[in-house]
Motif scaffolding. Structure first.
Motif, PDB file in Angstrom:
ATOM      1  N   ASP A 111      -3.307   1.867  15.536  1.00 27.53           N
ATOM      2  CA  ASP A 111      -2.462   2.184  14.383  1.00 27.53           C
ATOM      3  C   ASP A 111      -3.206   2.049  13.056  1.00 27.53           C
ATOM      4  OD1 ASP A 111      -2.663  -0.562  14.449  1.00 27.53           O
ATOM      5  OD2 ASP A 111      -0.548  -0.942  14.051  1.00 27.53           O
ATOM      6  N   GLU A 112      -4.497   1.748  13.111  1.00 23.67           N
ATOM      7  CA  GLU A 112      -5.280   1.634  11.888  1.00 23.67           C
ATOM      8  C   GLU A 112      -5.670   3.021  11.393  1.00 23.67           C
ATOM      9  OE1 GLU A 112      -6.002  -0.171  14.602  1.00 23.67           O
ATOM     10  OE2 GLU A 112      -5.595  -2.194  13.924  1.00 23.67           O
ATOM     11  N   PRO A 113      -5.792   3.187  10.069  1.00 25.85           N
ATOM     12  CA  PRO A 113      -6.228   4.484   9.555  1.00 25.85           C
ATOM     13  C   PRO A 113      -7.673   4.784   9.956  1.00 25.85           C
ATOM     14  CG  PRO A 113      -5.863   2.910   7.762  1.00 25.85           C
ATOM     15  CD  PRO A 113      -5.498   2.234   9.031  1.00 25.85           C
ATOM     16  N   CYS A 136      -8.298  -4.238   2.927  1.00 20.01           N
ATOM     17  CA  CYS A 136      -6.911  -3.854   2.625  1.00 20.01           C
ATOM     18  C   CYS A 136      -6.340  -2.823   3.590  1.00 20.01           C
ATOM     19  CB  CYS A 136      -6.818  -3.308   1.203  1.00 20.01           C
ATOM     20  SG  CYS A 136      -7.121  -4.542  -0.056  1.00 20.01           S
ATOM     21  N   HIS A 137      -7.095  -1.783   3.882  1.00 26.04           N
ATOM     22  CA  HIS A 137      -6.553  -0.675   4.657  1.00 26.04           C
ATOM     23  C   HIS A 137      -6.880  -0.730   6.144  1.00 26.04           C
ATOM     24  CE1 HIS A 137      -5.354   1.029   0.891  1.00 26.04           C
ATOM     25  NE2 HIS A 137      -6.596   1.016   0.452  1.00 26.04           N
ATOM     26  N   GLU A 182       7.124  -2.291  -4.709  1.00 28.02           N
ATOM     27  CA  GLU A 182       6.075  -1.274  -4.871  1.00 28.02           C
ATOM     28  C   GLU A 182       5.359  -1.011  -3.551  1.00 28.02           C
ATOM     29  OE1 GLU A 182       5.100   0.751  -7.414  1.00 28.02           O
ATOM     30  OE2 GLU A 182       6.912   0.039  -8.430  1.00 28.02           O
ATOM     31  N   PHE A 183       5.074  -2.077  -2.834  1.00 29.32           N
ATOM     32  CA  PHE A 183       4.390  -1.947  -1.547  1.00 29.32           C
ATOM     33  C   PHE A 183       5.239  -1.137  -0.578  1.00 29.32           C
ATOM     34  CE2 PHE A 183       3.469  -3.444   2.757  1.00 29.32           C
ATOM     35  CZ  PHE A 183       2.128  -3.142   2.827  1.00 29.32           C
ATOM     36  N   LYS A 184       6.529  -1.464  -0.500  1.00 25.95           N
ATOM     37  CA  LYS A 184       7.420  -0.740   0.414  1.00 25.95           C
ATOM     38  C   LYS A 184       7.564   0.720   0.012  1.00 25.95           C
ATOM     39  CE  LYS A 184      10.059  -4.657   2.080  1.00 25.95           C
ATOM     40  NZ  LYS A 184      11.364  -5.331   2.125  1.00 25.95           N
ATOM     41  N   ARG A 185       7.598   0.973  -1.288  1.00 23.25           N
ATOM     42  CA  ARG A 185       7.684   2.355  -1.767  1.00 23.25           C
ATOM     43  C   ARG A 185       6.426   3.122  -1.337  1.00 23.25           C
ATOM     44  NH1 ARG A 185      10.309   2.619  -7.000  1.00 23.25           N
ATOM     45  NH2 ARG A 185       9.028   0.792  -7.372  1.00 23.25           N
ATOM     46  N   GLY A 186       5.274   2.471  -1.437  1.00 17.91           N
ATOM     47  CA  GLY A 186       4.019   3.101  -1.026  1.00 17.91           C
ATOM     48  C   GLY A 186       3.960   3.347   0.468  1.00 17.91           C
ATOM     49  N   GLU A 187       4.522   2.440   1.259  1.00 14.65           N
ATOM     50  CA  GLU A 187       4.550   2.616   2.721  1.00 14.65           C
ATOM     51  C   GLU A 187       5.421   3.786   3.112  1.00 14.65           C
ATOM     52  OE1 GLU A 187       5.879  -1.016   4.563  1.00 14.65           O
ATOM     53  OE2 GLU A 187       3.861  -1.412   5.301  1.00 14.65           O
ATOM     54  N   ALA A 188       6.530   3.975   2.385  1.00 11.85           N
ATOM     55  CA  ALA A 188       7.473   5.031   2.710  1.00 11.85           C
ATOM     56  C   ALA A 188       6.933   6.413   2.357  1.00 11.85           C
ATOM     57  CB  ALA A 188       8.801   4.793   1.974  1.00 11.85           C
TER      58      ALA A 188
END
Length: 129
Positions: A14-16, A64-65, A122-128
């Motif tokens: 599931d990692e980028p 981070c990613h 902000e984090f959740k918005r970015g995930e969505a």
């Protein structure tokens, strides 16, 4: 490799995808296991041909990613190998995060809880996205 709660040294699917530059820097870091084997940024630059500032950004992106646990200090960058090294890296990253939230709360003249809540949103918005 020792077992450490929450640390996933291998990919789970599931990692980028890692870029060519990220793969090159990660390959160098994988040879630097333990603080005693740390490597300085300019040495990574010399080995990969990637500029030092870009190496720093790539290491941040790997953390981070890609959830890579990478230690750093005046000794250079390394992959922690002992529970003590892992604890030190996690404590250092946590301390930096808390200090950044505290500093932001002071600048905004609000509580650290408010800043943290905003960061979570902000984090959740970015995930969505």
């Amino acid at each position: 490799m020792i077992d450490y709660p929450g640390y996933r040294p291998q990919a789970t699917g599931d990692e980028p995808f890692m870029t060519e530059d990220e793969t090159a820097v990660w390959a160098v870091l994988c040879m630097c296991r333990g603080r005693s084997m740390a490597i300085l940024g300019p040495e990574i630059e010399a080995l990969t041909g990637i500029g030092y500032k870009r190496v720093q950004k790539i290491i941040n992106d790997l953390r981070c990613h890609h959830a890579k646990l990478i230690g750093s200090g005046t000794c250079g960058y390394y992959i922690p190998q002992t529970a003590e090294e892992m604890d030190a890296v996690i404590r250092y990253i946590g301390d930096r995060a808390i200090m950044a939230l505290y500093t932001l709360s002071r600048i905004k003249r609000t509580s650290i809880e408010t800043v943290f809540g905003q960061a979570v949103m902000e984090f959740k918005r970015g995930e969505a996205a």
